[in-house]
Write a protein that holds these residues in place. Structure first.
Motif, PDB file in Angstrom:
ATOM      1  N   MET A   1       0.841  -1.161   0.000  1.00  0.00           N
ATOM      2  CA  MET A   1       0.000   0.000   0.000  1.00  0.00           C
ATOM      3  C   MET A   1       0.896   1.237   0.000  1.00  0.00           C
ATOM      4  N   THR A   2       0.625   2.141  -0.859  1.00  0.00           N
ATOM      5  CA  THR A   2       1.385   3.387  -0.920  1.00  0.00           C
ATOM      6  C   THR A   2       0.490   4.531  -0.490  1.00  0.00           C
ATOM      7  N   PHE A   3       1.130   5.511   0.123  1.00  0.00           N
ATOM      8  CA  PHE A   3       0.415   6.682   0.614  1.00  0.00           C
ATOM      9  C   PHE A   3       0.743   7.878  -0.274  1.00  0.00           C
ATOM     10  N   PRO A   4      -0.141   8.835  -0.354  1.00  0.00           N
ATOM     11  CA  PRO A   4       0.180  10.054  -1.090  1.00  0.00           C
ATOM     12  C   PRO A   4       1.412  10.716  -0.468  1.00  0.00           C
ATOM     13  N   ALA A   5       2.154  11.478  -1.230  1.00  0.00           N
ATOM     14  CA  ALA A   5       3.399  12.107  -0.786  1.00  0.00           C
ATOM     15  C   ALA A   5       3.173  12.969   0.456  1.00  0.00           C
ATOM     16  N   TRP A   6       2.120  13.750   0.482  1.00  0.00           N
ATOM     17  CA  TRP A   6       1.885  14.627   1.634  1.00  0.00           C
ATOM     18  C   TRP A   6       1.646  13.826   2.912  1.00  0.00           C
ATOM     19  N   LEU A   7       0.971  12.660   2.807  1.00  0.00           N
ATOM     20  CA  LEU A   7       0.706  11.809   3.972  1.00  0.00           C
ATOM     21  C   LEU A   7       1.974  11.084   4.406  1.00  0.00           C
ATOM     22  N   SER A   8       2.762  10.686   3.453  1.00  0.00           N
ATOM     23  CA  SER A   8       4.024  10.007   3.727  1.00  0.00           C
ATOM     24  C   SER A   8       4.971  10.918   4.505  1.00  0.00           C
ATOM     25  N   ARG A   9       5.044  12.185   4.094  1.00  0.00           N
ATOM     26  CA  ARG A   9       5.911  13.149   4.795  1.00  0.00           C
ATOM     27  C   ARG A   9       5.439  13.356   6.234  1.00  0.00           C
ATOM     28  N   TRP A  10       4.162  13.293   6.476  1.00  0.00           N
ATOM     29  CA  TRP A  10       3.619  13.495   7.814  1.00  0.00           C
ATOM     30  C   TRP A  10       3.742  12.238   8.676  1.00  0.00           C
ATOM     31  N   LEU A  11       3.566  11.059   8.083  1.00  0.00           N
ATOM     32  CA  LEU A  11       3.585   9.806   8.837  1.00  0.00           C
ATOM     33  C   LEU A  11       4.958   9.486   9.409  1.00  0.00           C
ATOM     34  N   LYS A  12       6.011   9.670   8.647  1.00  0.00           N
ATOM     35  CA  LYS A  12       7.349   9.300   9.132  1.00  0.00           C
ATOM     36  C   LYS A  12       7.731  10.045  10.404  1.00  0.00           C
ATOM     37  N   PRO A  13       7.627  11.373  10.444  1.00  0.00           N
ATOM     38  CA  PRO A  13       7.951  12.059  11.700  1.00  0.00           C
ATOM     39  C   PRO A  13       7.001  11.670  12.831  1.00  0.00           C
ATOM     40  N   SER A  14       5.752  11.435  12.511  1.00  0.00           N
ATOM     41  CA  SER A  14       4.779  11.060  13.543  1.00  0.00           C
ATOM     42  C   SER A  14       5.123   9.712  14.157  1.00  0.00           C
ATOM     43  N   VAL A  15       5.528   8.761  13.341  1.00  0.00           N
ATOM     44  CA  VAL A  15       5.899   7.434  13.849  1.00  0.00           C
ATOM     45  C   VAL A  15       7.138   7.539  14.725  1.00  0.00           C
ATOM     46  N   VAL A  16       8.120   8.309  14.291  1.00  0.00           N
ATOM     47  CA  VAL A  16       9.341   8.504  15.086  1.00  0.00           C
ATOM     48  C   VAL A  16       8.991   9.178  16.412  1.00  0.00           C
ATOM     49  N   LEU A  17       8.187  10.215  16.354  1.00  0.00           N
ATOM     50  CA  LEU A  17       7.787  10.928  17.565  1.00  0.00           C
ATOM     51  C   LEU A  17       6.995  10.024  18.512  1.00  0.00           C
ATOM     52  N   ALA A  18       6.081   9.242  17.982  1.00  0.00           N
ATOM     53  CA  ALA A  18       5.295   8.316  18.806  1.00  0.00           C
ATOM     54  C   ALA A  18       6.184   7.257  19.441  1.00  0.00           C
ATOM     55  N   THR A  19       7.178   6.774  18.696  1.00  0.00           N
ATOM     56  CA  THR A  19       8.105   5.767  19.222  1.00  0.00           C
ATOM     57  C   THR A  19       8.943   6.357  20.351  1.00  0.00           C
ATOM     58  N   VAL A  20       9.484   7.544  20.131  1.00  0.00           N
ATOM     59  CA  VAL A  20      10.295   8.203  21.168  1.00  0.00           C
ATOM     60  C   VAL A  20       9.438   8.473  22.401  1.00  0.00           C
ATOM     61  N   PHE A  21       8.236   8.981  22.208  1.00  0.00           N
ATOM     62  CA  PHE A  21       7.333   9.262  23.322  1.00  0.00           C
ATOM     63  C   PHE A  21       7.027   7.981  24.107  1.00  0.00           C
ATOM     64  N   SER A  22       6.782   6.881  23.414  1.00  0.00           N
ATOM     65  CA  SER A  22       6.492   5.599  24.069  1.00  0.00           C
ATOM     66  C   SER A  22       7.686   5.120  24.881  1.00  0.00           C
ATOM     67  N   LEU A  23       8.877   5.251  24.342  1.00  0.00           N
ATOM     68  CA  LEU A  23      10.076   4.834  25.067  1.00  0.00           C
ATOM     69  C   LEU A  23      10.290   5.676  26.326  1.00  0.00           C
ATOM     70  N   VAL A  24      10.082   6.968  26.200  1.00  0.00           N
ATOM     71  CA  VAL A  24      10.210   7.846  27.364  1.00  0.00           C
ATOM     72  C   VAL A  24       9.185   7.468  28.432  1.00  0.00           C
ATOM     73  N   MET A  25       7.974   7.191  28.039  1.00  0.00           N
ATOM     74  CA  MET A  25       6.925   6.797  28.988  1.00  0.00           C
ATOM     75  C   MET A  25       7.291   5.493  29.697  1.00  0.00           C
ATOM     76  N   ILE A  26       7.755   4.520  28.947  1.00  0.00           N
ATOM     77  CA  ILE A  26       8.117   3.229  29.527  1.00  0.00           C
ATOM     78  C   ILE A  26       9.276   3.390  30.499  1.00  0.00           C
ATOM     79  N   LEU A  27      10.321   4.128  30.096  1.00  0.00           N
ATOM     80  CA  LEU A  27      11.461   4.336  30.981  1.00  0.00           C
ATOM     81  C   LEU A  27      11.064   5.105  32.238  1.00  0.00           C
ATOM     82  N   GLY A  28      10.199   6.103  32.082  1.00  0.00           N
ATOM     83  CA  GLY A  28       9.748   6.880  33.230  1.00  0.00           C
ATOM     84  C   GLY A  28       9.003   6.049  34.250  1.00  0.00           C
TER      85      GLY A  28
END
Length: 160
Positions: A1-28
């Motif tokens: 499945m491919t996403f439109p370019a505008w959605l792809s640009r938004w999803l990558k930073p969001s996934v990274v941010l969500a992953t970092v946020f989850s790791l911080v929550m778990i460590l905390g």
């Protein structure tokens, strides 16, 4: 499945941010810090083994100044001396001298009656905390060493 370019640009930073946020929550939640917990005024103070805690007050019966010196060891308080100019205070505590290190008196916590007179304070390093004594819904102030999550500690430090 491919996403439109505008959605792809938004999803990558969001996934990274969500992953970092989850790791911080778990460590905390998983990381624990050792603290001195004081029920009134409701403070947490980060402590380490071998730090000295001094509980100072005026003995209510003999009106003599008292410094109870503790060393933090393995999450407990070891009473090493009771400094006072009053022999009567030492006798009241059942002590023969101000040095108590050989008695191996170790505590998880100690309490102070709220109604107690005597200007109680606790000092660790350069931090001195005056313990509130007066009318309260609590009957005693508890001082103890505990391990709390990094989140709880940070919450108490930031918002008191």
């Amino acid at each position: 499945m491919t996403f439109p370019a505008w959605l792809s640009r938004w999803l990558k930073p969001s996934v990274v941010l969500a992953t970092v946020f989850s790791l911080v929550m778990i460590l905390g939640l998983l990381l624990k810090v050792t603290v001195l917990e004081i029920s009134s005024p409701g403070r947490l103070l980060r402590v380490c083994d071998s730090e000295e805690l001094i509980h100072s007050y005026t003995h209510s019966m003999y009106l003599a100044p008292v410094d109870e010196r503790f060393i933090i060891e393995n999450g407990r308080l070891r009473l090493v001396s009771v400094i006072t100019p009053s022999v009567a205070v030492l006798e009241y505590f059942g002590l023969n001298s101000q040095d108590t290190a050989d008695l191996n008196l170790v505590f998880h916590s100690f309490t102070i009656p709220v109604a107690s007179a005597g200007d109680h304070s606790v000092k660790i390093g350069n931090t001195k905390i005056n313990l509130w004594t007066g009318s309260s819904s609590e009957e005693k102030i508890e001082i103890r060493i505990s391990r709390v999550s990094l989140f709880k500690y940070m919450f108490c430090v930031i918002w008191g």
